[in-house]
Scaffold this motif. Structure first.
Motif, short mmCIF file in Angstrom:
data_model
loop_
_atom_site.label_atom_id
_atom_site.label_comp_id
_atom_site.label_asym_id
_atom_site.label_seq_id
_atom_site.Cartn_x
_atom_site.Cartn_y
_atom_site.Cartn_z
N GLU A 252 0.96 -1.18 0.01
CA GLU A 252 0.01 -0.01 -0.12
C GLU A 252 1.02 1.37 -0.04
OE1 GLU A 252 -2.58 -0.38 3.29
OE2 GLU A 252 -3.65 -2.05 2.46
N LEU A 253 2.18 1.14 0.30
CA LEU A 253 3.34 2.33 0.56
C LEU A 253 3.55 2.47 -1.05
CD1 LEU A 253 5.12 1.54 3.47
CD2 LEU A 253 3.25 3.28 3.33
N LYS A 254 3.40 1.80 -2.01
CA LYS A 254 3.87 1.89 -3.43
C LYS A 254 3.11 3.37 -3.88
CE LYS A 254 4.58 -2.66 -5.18
NZ LYS A 254 4.26 -3.63 -6.41
N GLY A 255 4.35 4.26 -4.49
CA GLY A 255 3.66 5.32 -5.07
C GLY A 255 3.69 6.51 -4.07
N LYS A 256 3.89 6.29 -2.71
CA LYS A 256 3.68 7.38 -1.79
C LYS A 256 4.97 7.97 -1.35
CE LYS A 256 -0.39 5.73 0.40
NZ LYS A 256 -1.28 5.16 1.54
N PRO A 257 5.08 9.01 -1.15
CA PRO A 257 6.27 9.75 -0.96
C PRO A 257 7.22 9.18 0.09
CG PRO A 257 4.52 11.43 -0.57
CD PRO A 257 3.75 10.21 -1.12
N THR A 258 8.55 9.10 0.14
CA THR A 258 9.38 9.01 1.04
C THR A 258 9.75 10.24 2.15
OG1 THR A 258 10.26 7.11 -0.13
CG2 THR A 258 11.26 7.74 1.78
N LYS A 259 8.74 10.61 2.81
CA LYS A 259 8.82 11.60 3.53
C LYS A 259 7.99 11.79 4.92
CE LYS A 259 7.43 15.40 0.90
NZ LYS A 259 6.61 16.14 0.09
#
Length: 537
Positions: A252-259
């Motif tokens: 589910e973390l795919k595509g989400k910013p690493t922030k």
């Protein structure tokens, strides 16, 4: 059920049959009554070996390309070589010895002959004749050769050399368990890259009788269970399913910013060793390639890889990454990564010896071939060059001079390449940390290699399992070294990342964020867990 405890170096649970990889050993000599029957045994094993090599060639060509498959053509030619066959059969006939001993003795004689030649290429054939002969001896045994039944298996060995792991088919491996090794050994690194459970440092070599038995590898707990009872097996199947469900949730973390929650952003890249690793990179949504270990192209080859074969590999990675960063580390051969055809002399302490940039600067003809391939591939994507084992500004100046020479050659050939390609260095020695302010003014980025930095800072051999309690990557000395490198990079206006295994250590994620690291490059399977840790900060 037999229980073995070691160090878990790659999380997850593997369940499956054991494949024992035994070290090369001298065959026991026996006297036989019927030499003719023994020769027939040898010929039958020879044919089985030929069939196996034909299948390996076919599979390797489909998976890695024709150039990698040529190794098995060489091995098949050796198996049929008249001098080799005559040597084995002649010894059986004249001395009335068993076929295993005749094969082993003939192999030793041929290997010594090759090793004594002046040509590095011919010297490398010594390893080939030993490999072919081990296959023959395996097929002379009462059981089938390990792993030939097509079933994926748990690989058990005393230890695994990089050259062994480089040629493994990932689809045939469920997990690893070794009696030796360390958390930073190449077995451990390979397991994490492939996302396979692994336990090292078991302290006991695998038993031949374990071959084919069901085993459980718990990479999280550092536990290996041989021939588990039904209750234990069912319990671990449930745990395995739960672990896979946890991995699925991370998707589910795919595509989400690493922030972080406060908006601090970190580039999250992946480490690879070959183009085939890109499937795992894409599946785990890495933002780029922070470390392409180019030496695996050399480890997988029977001779120096050509400019064209390297170019095709680098080009494939660049194109598939579609403009995302691809940082290629120039070849880091030496130390624990030995390649026969380089003809390197034996060293008492290879970790402190002739390796990496030291080979490249003293053998520029090898270095230039690789640089031409990298630069040509840079026309097809966002490629950068990274130099390993740098200890001084002089080494950077010398390497840049060679890069400039290669650029001029390519201009003369009319080849396209990225004229403003970035050149960075690995910070992995105390010298490079001490000299970081000066080095930072000569390069475009730093990438901290925490595996070697820990080894050299603490004076602990990373391959020595007896030093596990002393080789602490969380040591204040190591962390201070990392902080010094980051600060020096930022003061010079360049970025700094980590490409060592410590980058995936979520116990240190908050510390690295506090240091202001710009990038973390980890094994593909670690990308989403690290992203989760950063986003939770």
């Amino acid at each position: 059920m037999r229980e073995l405890r070691g160090t878990g170096v790659s999380a997850g649970i593997a369940i499956g049959p054991v494949k024992v990889l035994e070290e090369a050993r001298q065959a026991v000599r026996r006297t036989v009554d019927d030499p003719r029957a023994e020769i027939d045994r040898f010929r039958q094993a020879q044919q089985v070996s030929m069939d196996q090599l034909a299948k390996l060639r076919e599979d390797t060509a489909a998976r890695l390309g024709e150039d990698k498959a040529e190794l098995f053509d060489t091995h098949r030619l050796m198996l049929k070589d008249p001098d080799y066959v005559e040597g084995v059969e002649g010894l059986i006939q004249s001395d009335k010895v068993n076929a295993e001993y005749a094969v082993d003795a003939t192999a030793q004689r041929f290997a010594a002959m090759f090793a004594g030649m002046d040509s590095p290429y011919m010297q490398a054939r010594a390893a080939d004749v030993q490999d072919v002969s081990r296959r023959l001896i395996d097929n002379l045994g009462s059981g089938a050769q390990a792993g030939q039944d097509g079933r994926p298996a748990i690989v058990m060995a005393s230890d695994l050399a990089p050259s062994q792991t480089a040629q493994m088919d990932p689809t045939q491996v469920l997990g690893f368990a070794t009696s030796q090794g360390s958390a930073n050994s190449h077995t451990a690194i390979l397991a994490r890259t492939m996302g396979l459970p692994a336990v090292i440092g078991l302290g006991q070599d695998p038993r031949p009788e374990d071959q084919g038995l069901t085993a459980i590898v718990d990479g999280s707990q550092g536990l290996v269970l041989i021939d588990p009872d039904q209750k234990t097996l069912e319990s671990y199947k449930i745990r395995q399913r739960e672990f896979r469900e946890r991995v699925q949730l991370l998707q589910e973390l795919k595509g989400k910013p690493t922030k972080t929650k406060e908006g601090q952003e970190v580039h999250l890249y992946a480490n690879i060793g070959r183009p085939s690793d890109l499937d795992a990179v894409e599946a785990n949504d890495a933002e780029g390639i922070g470390l392409f270990r180019s030496e695996f192209l050399y480890l997988e080859s029977e001779d120096f890889p050509t400019e064209e074969s390297q170019f095709q590999a680098y080009k494939e990675v660049a194109q598939r990454m579609g403009g995302k960063p691809v940082i290629i580390r120039t070849l880091d051969i030496g130390a624990d990564k030995q390649v026969g055809y380089f003809g390197l002399e034996h060293e008492a302490n290879p970790a402190l010896g002739y390796r990496a940039i030291r080979i490249c600067l003293t053998r520029p003809e090898v270095f230039k071939v690789q640089l031409r391939a990298i630069l040509r591939a840079s026309a097809f994507g966002n490629i950068s060059i990274m130099l390993p084992m740098i200890t001084s500004t002089k080494e950077v100046d010398q390497a840049r001079a060679i890069i400039d020479q290669v650029m001029e050659e390519l201009r003369g050939r009319g080849e396209d390449f990225k004229e403003d390609i970035q050149v960075g260095i690995m910070v992995e020695t105390p010298a490079s940390v001490v000299m970081a302010p000066e080095l930072a003014r000569k390069v475009d980025f730093f990438s901290i290699g925490t595996n070697d930095l820990t080894q050299y800072t603490l004076a602990c051999d990373r391959q020595n399992p007896n030093l596990g309690q002393f080789a602490d990557p969380h040591s204040p000395a190591v962390l201070r070294m990392i902080r010094m490198a980051v600060d020096a990079a930022h003061q010079a206006g360049i970025w700094c990342g980590i490409c060592g295994e410590l980058g995936a250590d979520r116990d240190l994620t908050a510390t690295f964020l506090d240091y202001g690291l710009d990038e973390l490059s980890v094994s593909p399977a670690s990308v989403l867990p690290v992203r989760e840790a950063i986003r939770a900060r």
